[in-house]
Write an enzyme that holds these catalytic residues in place. Structure first.
Site, PDB file in Angstrom:
ATOM      1  CD  GLU A  43      -3.088  -0.850   2.210  1.00 52.26           C
ATOM      2  OE1 GLU A  43      -2.816  -0.173   3.203  1.00 52.26           O
ATOM      3  OE2 GLU A  43      -4.182  -1.414   2.065  1.00 52.26           O
ATOM      4  CD  GLU A  68      -4.067  -5.528   2.963  1.00 51.36           C
ATOM      5  OE1 GLU A  68      -4.764  -4.814   3.698  1.00 51.36           O
ATOM      6  OE2 GLU A  68      -2.856  -5.343   2.804  1.00 51.36           O
TER       7      GLU A  68
HETATM    8  C1  GAL Z   1      -4.183  -2.229   5.165  1.00 50.00           C
HETATM    9  C2  GAL Z   1      -2.775  -2.753   5.305  1.00 50.00           C
HETATM   10  C3  GAL Z   1      -2.710  -4.006   6.140  1.00 50.00           C
HETATM   11  C4  GAL Z   1      -3.540  -3.841   7.373  1.00 50.00           C
HETATM   12  C5  GAL Z   1      -4.949  -3.519   6.972  1.00 50.00           C
HETATM   13  C6  GAL Z   1      -5.894  -3.380   8.136  1.00 50.00           C
HETATM   14  O1  GAL Z   1      -4.200  -0.853   4.945  1.00 50.00           O
HETATM   15  O2  GAL Z   1      -2.207  -3.030   4.061  1.00 50.00           O
HETATM   16  O3  GAL Z   1      -1.364  -4.261   6.460  1.00 50.00           O
HETATM   17  O4  GAL Z   1      -3.016  -2.817   8.147  1.00 50.00           O
HETATM   18  O5  GAL Z   1      -4.968  -2.299   6.285  1.00 50.00           O
HETATM   19  O6  GAL Z   1      -7.187  -3.027   7.715  1.00 50.00           O
END
Ligand code: GAL
Length: 683
Positions: free
Chosen positions: A151, A310
């Site tokens: 990210e 994610e």
């Molecule tokens: C994203 C990040 C992850 C984790 C996740 C939690 O922004 O890539 O590592 O922190 O959020 O929602």
């Protein structure tokens, strides 16, 4: 060369952080991954401090064992460079690599992404570990893809330090061909005595007493996106040298609250486009956000499939109150991403953390263990994704495009605009929502995109547009396409200079209107709309609606008025206009109509353009999305209404999640459930 991800069927998994757990736990991890049908996990994302305990000294023993274990269990690895979280020793050695905020405060390490994107020390250290990692694992049989960083820009999109100032000047010299006069012209620095005589006088737009120069600020945002992109490309190049055949991705953040990176410029640099998407607890219709984000991401990928890298199985931990998901929501969410073109579904994260900043974030394997609703849902989703394996590679089918542009978004939200109430994402979503409800497929396009595949092009908000983009859009309407433009569009050029002669500047002639003054509305204020906008579908059933956020004194210059204001200082002035162009038309919406009126208007516009929904007769509450495969269409039907329905489908169809042959020509969408119908179509 674009490289493909080599995982059979649809990918399924999540971020796997075994370094946070004793090794005894790993055996259970891989066993349970097998039970859930996980076939790919992202590893090593935040492991830098453990991999490189001191500068240039490496310890890969743990990662070796993790990758071997995954491989032994048939689980592929999306192997990350750990560069999103430099270790403490790095910052002690290179304190100048810590970022500085706009007020001149140097931040500390102790969380993640605490580096200045322009720091030479960071770049060197990041490329070094990327190279060592790349060379070590290029041929490891578990590794199927590089996950570059994590990210980019999530926490450090902007650094205002002196090193960043130098990098900004370099970037500006490049942009303006080393011509300071060109910069002075572009930034309009005759205003407020801001003229620059020396490149070294130029600073990042640090905190200052009054309104900053808008073009300075806009170029800064462009620079910040490019600066991180340069890091991404550099890491990607090092990895490509080590392993020429492996694809690389980095996880984008196309979601409501992140706007730091111009992903149109990023996507072509990656083999696989992937995205992270989280729900906003206060959004009562998150499913619309999922759909819109998915459509943007698929469009960034050039229409090709992408990966959801994610999302969450339940609550996140970074909102004021973190809402858990309701019954069936995990499944609906995940399959909605697949419907929008995702060929893989992954979560943050595999096992819920016991310690650390994210201990209250949900995961595939919750704190409660396998005797939990989330785990059962995760296992069910694994079964679903296996049943949908053949969907892999199928693409979208849109005839409608929405113009989406980061430059326009950044410029619209600069300070000192006519109204702070005009927000890019809200406007785009307002227009997207009725199309979503109607089951109309949508792509997102840049202003200068090839529009020949579309019947209808919508530009809900395009405050800034350059001449090429404007010519492309107006040319589309003049050649017989249907174009609809939202208020305050075409107002400025790429340097934020107002297009003179009346608004909406670049689109005035094609729209057949001319505005001499803007009348933004106060928060909560609305004006009545009359005319044929809603026909019988207006909010009060009488064809009348309201407009909010914006109004302007439009004069017709060739267009016809479709609706006019019924009260206030602009009573009788056109609010919605239409100018015919041969078989096409150009519409202007000079206000934000209330949702029902906007829906009715967009329905009329798309019917005129000949755009149909992806499936007929789908009741309210059911989202219908189509992916087109080589010899079949896949119709996703997702029930958000909690009622379900029986719907007609083509003969000889099969519902893939149950495997049922739909001999009766109907499919049952269970309440709160999902059906995916393979419809064989003659091509
Ligand atoms: C994203 C990040 C992850 C984790 C996740 C939690 O922004 O890539 O590592 O922190 O959020 O929602």
């Amino acid at each position: 060369m674009s490289r493909e991800l080599n995982v059979p069927g649809l990918a399924y998994g999540g971020d796997y952080n075994p370094e946070q757990w004793p090794e005894e736990v790993w055996a259970e991890d891989v066993r349970l991954m097998g039970e859930a049908g996980v076939n790919m996990v992202s590893v090593n994302i935040f492991s830098w401090a453990l991999l490189e305990p001191s500068e240039g000294v490496y310890d890969f023993a743990r990662l070796d064992r993790v990758l071997d274990l995954l491989h032994a269990h048939g689980i592929a690895a999306d192997l990350a460079t750990p560069t999103a979280a430099p270790p403490a020793w790095f910052f002690r050695a290179y304190p100048d690599a810590l970022p500085v905020d706009s007020g001149g405060r140097r931040l500390s390490y102790g969380s993640r992404q605490t580096f200045c994107p322009s720091s030479p020390a960071y770049r060197e250290a990041a490329l070094r570990i990327a190279r060592v990692l790349g060379e070590r694992y290029a041929d490891h049989p578990a590794v199927v893809m590089w996950h570059v960083h994590n990210e980019y820009g999530c926490h450090n999109a902007e650094c205002y330090c002196d090193t960043s100032a130098q990098a900004f000047r370099r970037w500006l010299r490049e942009r303006y061909g080393d011509d300071l006069a060109a910069l002075n012209h572009a930034w309009g620095t005759a205003f407020w005595s801001q003229w620059y005589y020396d490149w070294d006088e130029i600073l990042p737009p640090r905190a200052t007493g009054a309104v900053p120069n808008p073009t300075h600020r806009l170029d800064w945002r462009r620079f910040c996106s490019d600066e991180l992109l340069a890091l991404c490309k550099a890491e990607r190049a090092v990895l490509a040298e080590a392993a020429p055949a492996l694809p690389a991705t980095t996880n984008f953040m196309v979601m409501y609250n992140f706007d730091a990176l111009d992903y149109w410029r990023w996507a072509p640099e990656l083999d696989v486009v992937s995205n992270d998407h989280y729900l906003r607890s206060t959004d009562p219709e998150s499913e619309i956000d999922i759909a819109m984000s998915g459509d943007v991401v698929r469009s960034l990928a050039g229409g090709r499939p992408w990966l959801l890298m994610e999302h969450s199985t339940g609550a996140v931990n970074w909102q004021p109150v973190n809402r858990a998901k309701g019954p069936g929501e995990l499944r609906r969410n995940a399959l909605a991403h697949v419907a929008r073109g995702a060929d893989g579904i992954a979560y943050f994260q595999w096992r819920a953390a016991k310690a650390g900043a994210e201990q209250w974030h949900s995961a595939m394997l919750p704190h409660a263990g396998t005797d939990s609703v989330i785990w059962r849902d995760v296992v069910q989703l694994g079964t679903d994704l296996r049943a949908l394996a053949e969907v892999r590679g199928a693409v979208g089918t849109a005839e409608t495009a929405i113009v989406w542009d980061w430059d326009a978004r950044w410029a619209l939200e600069l300070p000192s605009q006519p109204s702070e109430e005009v927000r890019y994402l809200d406007l785009v979503r307002s227009w997207y929502e009725p199309l979503w409800r109607a089951g109309v497929a949508v792509d997102f396009v840049r202003p200068d995109a090839d529009l020949s595949a579309y019947r209808l092009v919508l530009a809900p908000s395009l405050y800034l547009v350059d001449d090429a983009g404007a010519a492309n859009l107006t040319g589309f309407a003049q050649r017989g396409g249907t174009l609809a433009v939202g208020f305050h569009s075409g107002a400025v050029d790429e340097n934020c200079h107002v297009r003179l002669g009346g608004y909406p500047g670049a689109f005035r002639e094609t729209l057949g209107v001319r505005t001499d003054e803007l009348f933004p509305l106060l928060p909560g204020e609305s004006v009545g709309l009359s005319g044929g906008v809603g026909e019988d579908r207006g909010r009060d059933g009488g064809g009348s609606g309201t407009g909010s956020v914006w109004s302007e004194r439009v004069r017709l210059a060739g267009a016809e008025a479709v609706a006019s204001y019924t009260n206030g200082p602009l009573t009788g002035v056109p609010a919605v206009t239409r100018q015919g162009h041969g078989t096409g038309a150009a519409w202007y919406l000079a206000t934000l109509p209330d949702p029902d009126t906007l829906a009715a208007l967009l329905e009329r516009i798309r019917e005129e353009a000949g755009v149909r929904p992806v499936a007929e007769g789908v009741p309210e509450g059911i989202e219908a999305v189509r992916r087109r495969g080589a010899d079949a269409d896949y119709l996703f039907l997702i029930d958000h209404g909690g009622v379900g329905a029986d719907l007609p489908v083509a003969a000889d169809s099969v519902e893939l999640l149950t495997g049922e042959r739909l001999t009766a020509g109907t499919v049952t969408v269970p309440p709160g459930g999902v059906a995916v119908v393979r419809e064989v179509v003659a091509r």
